[in-house]
Design a protein around this motif. Structure first.
Motif, PDB file in Angstrom:
ATOM      1  N   GLY A  84      -9.323   3.313   8.121  1.00  0.00           N
ATOM      2  CA  GLY A  84      -7.941   3.720   8.341  1.00  0.00           C
ATOM      3  C   GLY A  84      -7.465   3.613   9.776  1.00  0.00           C
ATOM      4  N   LEU A  85      -8.215   2.915  10.626  1.00  0.00           N
ATOM      5  CA  LEU A  85      -7.818   2.759  12.030  1.00  0.00           C
ATOM      6  C   LEU A  85      -6.945   1.524  12.244  1.00  0.00           C
ATOM      7  N   LEU A  86      -7.144   0.509  11.413  1.00  0.00           N
ATOM      8  CA  LEU A  86      -6.331  -0.698  11.484  1.00  0.00           C
ATOM      9  C   LEU A  86      -5.603  -0.893  10.164  1.00  0.00           C
ATOM     10  N   ARG A  87      -4.480  -1.549  10.248  1.00  0.00           N
ATOM     11  CA  ARG A  87      -3.721  -1.957   9.071  1.00  0.00           C
ATOM     12  C   ARG A  87      -3.754  -3.480   9.023  1.00  0.00           C
ATOM     13  N   ARG A  88      -4.077  -4.027   7.871  1.00  0.00           N
ATOM     14  CA  ARG A  88      -4.125  -5.471   7.660  1.00  0.00           C
ATOM     15  C   ARG A  88      -2.919  -5.855   6.819  1.00  0.00           C
ATOM     16  N   PHE A  89      -2.214  -6.882   7.238  1.00  0.00           N
ATOM     17  CA  PHE A  89      -1.141  -7.418   6.404  1.00  0.00           C
ATOM     18  C   PHE A  89      -1.194  -8.932   6.485  1.00  0.00           C
ATOM     19  N   ALA A  90      -0.755  -9.580   5.423  1.00  0.00           N
ATOM     20  CA  ALA A  90      -0.880 -11.024   5.342  1.00  0.00           C
ATOM     21  C   ALA A  90       0.448 -11.642   4.940  1.00  0.00           C
ATOM     22  N   PRO A  91       1.225 -12.106   5.915  1.00  0.00           N
ATOM     23  CA  PRO A  91       2.464 -12.802   5.564  1.00  0.00           C
ATOM     24  C   PRO A  91       2.147 -14.055   4.744  1.00  0.00           C
ATOM     25  N   ALA A  92       2.953 -14.321   3.738  1.00  0.00           N
ATOM     26  CA  ALA A  92       2.717 -15.474   2.864  1.00  0.00           C
ATOM     27  C   ALA A  92       2.595 -16.752   3.675  1.00  0.00           C
ATOM     28  N   GLY A  93       1.583 -17.534   3.360  1.00  0.00           N
ATOM     29  CA  GLY A  93       1.405 -18.823   4.017  1.00  0.00           C
ATOM     30  C   GLY A  93       0.750 -18.748   5.381  1.00  0.00           C
ATOM     31  N   GLY A  94       0.328 -17.570   5.806  1.00  0.00           N
ATOM     32  CA  GLY A  94      -0.289 -17.436   7.119  1.00  0.00           C
ATOM     33  C   GLY A  94      -1.553 -16.599   7.055  1.00  0.00           C
ATOM     34  N   PRO A  95      -2.254 -16.509   8.171  1.00  0.00           N
ATOM     35  CA  PRO A  95      -3.485 -15.716   8.192  1.00  0.00           C
ATOM     36  C   PRO A  95      -3.181 -14.220   8.187  1.00  0.00           C
ATOM     37  N   ALA A  96      -4.145 -13.435   7.778  1.00  0.00           N
ATOM     38  CA  ALA A  96      -4.011 -11.976   7.842  1.00  0.00           C
ATOM     39  C   ALA A  96      -3.823 -11.558   9.293  1.00  0.00           C
ATOM     40  N   ARG A  97      -3.053 -10.536   9.494  1.00  0.00           N
ATOM     41  CA  ARG A  97      -2.789  -9.991  10.822  1.00  0.00           C
ATOM     42  C   ARG A  97      -3.231  -8.543  10.836  1.00  0.00           C
ATOM     43  N   TYR A  98      -3.476  -8.034  12.039  1.00  0.00           N
ATOM     44  CA  TYR A  98      -3.965  -6.668  12.198  1.00  0.00           C
ATOM     45  C   TYR A  98      -3.116  -5.926  13.214  1.00  0.00           C
ATOM     46  N   GLU A  99      -2.946  -4.616  12.955  1.00  0.00           N
ATOM     47  CA  GLU A  99      -2.248  -3.730  13.871  1.00  0.00           C
ATOM     48  C   GLU A  99      -2.826  -2.336  13.691  1.00  0.00           C
ATOM     49  N   LEU A 100      -2.563  -1.448  14.651  1.00  0.00           N
ATOM     50  CA  LEU A 100      -3.039  -0.082  14.516  1.00  0.00           C
ATOM     51  C   LEU A 100      -2.398   0.562  13.302  1.00  0.00           C
ATOM     52  N   ALA A 101      -3.155   1.367  12.591  1.00  0.00           N
ATOM     53  CA  ALA A 101      -2.648   2.048  11.397  1.00  0.00           C
ATOM     54  C   ALA A 101      -1.899   3.310  11.809  1.00  0.00           C
ATOM     55  N   GLY A 102      -1.168   3.842  10.855  1.00  0.00           N
ATOM     56  CA  GLY A 102      -0.527   5.134  11.062  1.00  0.00           C
ATOM     57  C   GLY A 102       0.965   5.084  11.233  1.00  0.00           C
ATOM     58  N   ASP A 103       1.510   3.953  11.643  1.00  0.00           N
ATOM     59  CA  ASP A 103       2.949   3.826  11.832  1.00  0.00           C
ATOM     60  C   ASP A 103       3.497   3.055  10.640  1.00  0.00           C
ATOM     61  N   ASP A 104       4.189   3.737   9.744  1.00  0.00           N
ATOM     62  CA  ASP A 104       4.665   3.125   8.512  1.00  0.00           C
ATOM     63  C   ASP A 104       5.912   2.284   8.785  1.00  0.00           C
ATOM     64  N   HIS A 105       5.768   0.976   8.720  1.00  0.00           N
ATOM     65  CA  HIS A 105       6.886   0.080   8.986  1.00  0.00           C
ATOM     66  C   HIS A 105       6.691  -1.233   8.231  1.00  0.00           C
ATOM     67  N   ASP A 106       7.733  -2.028   8.217  1.00  0.00           N
ATOM     68  CA  ASP A 106       7.694  -3.348   7.601  1.00  0.00           C
ATOM     69  C   ASP A 106       7.783  -4.399   8.702  1.00  0.00           C
ATOM     70  N   HIS A 107       7.836  -5.662   8.306  1.00  0.00           N
ATOM     71  CA  HIS A 107       7.820  -6.749   9.289  1.00  0.00           C
ATOM     72  C   HIS A 107       8.924  -7.767   9.028  1.00  0.00           C
ATOM     73  N   LEU A 108       9.467  -8.283  10.126  1.00  0.00           N
ATOM     74  CA  LEU A 108      10.358  -9.438  10.124  1.00  0.00           C
ATOM     75  C   LEU A 108       9.520 -10.619  10.593  1.00  0.00           C
ATOM     76  N   VAL A 109       9.550 -11.737   9.870  1.00  0.00           N
ATOM     77  CA  VAL A 109       8.767 -12.909  10.249  1.00  0.00           C
ATOM     78  C   VAL A 109       9.713 -14.103  10.374  1.00  0.00           C
ATOM     79  N   CYS A 110       9.621 -14.803  11.494  1.00  0.00           N
ATOM     80  CA  CYS A 110      10.433 -15.998  11.714  1.00  0.00           C
ATOM     81  C   CYS A 110       9.812 -17.173  10.967  1.00  0.00           C
ATOM     82  N   ARG A 111      10.585 -17.816  10.144  1.00  0.00           N
ATOM     83  CA  ARG A 111      10.104 -18.973   9.371  1.00  0.00           C
ATOM     84  C   ARG A 111       9.812 -20.184  10.251  1.00  0.00           C
ATOM     85  N   GLU A 112      10.415 -20.237  11.429  1.00  0.00           N
ATOM     86  CA  GLU A 112      10.231 -21.413  12.278  1.00  0.00           C
ATOM     87  C   GLU A 112       9.069 -21.268  13.246  1.00  0.00           C
TER      88      GLU A 112
END
Length: 117
Positions: free
Chosen positions: A43-71
């Motif tokens: 529970g120290l890191l949060r893993r998220f995987a935007p479609a078509g890209g590699p998994a990314r990591y950030e510190l856990a605990g801050d509940d938020h979503d992501h904006l991803v630039c298609r370009e």
């Protein structure tokens, strides 16, 4: 690895491996993945995987979503209204919903500017 992710959120495992090697010297890619898996499981890191890209990591605990630039692939944290609504209603499914992940796709200001020139 926690320091690298804290200082630069949204890193992928390859970048984390390069940064770890700068700090620690020799370290295998498998060791990095093992540590990332353990830190995510603890529970120290949060893993998220935007479609078509590699998994990314950030510190856990801050509940938020992501904006991803298609370009250019830039990723920015964003907050949305967390009130119960269509995004949190699984439509009569029998699952007990614990969390949701939303990724907003579009073009960042830099790419918008480049596109309008």
């Amino acid at each position: 690895m926690l320091a690298a992710v804290r200082d630069r959120p949204h890193l992928d495992a390859d970048t984390i491996t390069r940064l770890a090697r700068v700090r620690l010297g020799r370290i295998s890619v498998q060791a990095v993945y093992d540590v990332l898996h353990a830190l995510t499981g603890a529970g120290l890191l949060r893993r998220f995987a935007p479609a078509g890209g590699p998994a990314r990591y950030e510190l856990a605990g801050d509940d938020h979503d992501h904006l991803v630039c298609r370009e250019c692939g830039a990723i920015v944290d964003t907050r949305r209204n967390r009130a119960p609504g269509p995004c949190l209603d699984p439509g009569g499914a029998t699952f007990a919903v614990e969390s949701t992940e939303v990724t907003y796709w579009g073009r960042c200001p830099t790419c918008q500017q480049r596109h309008h020139r």
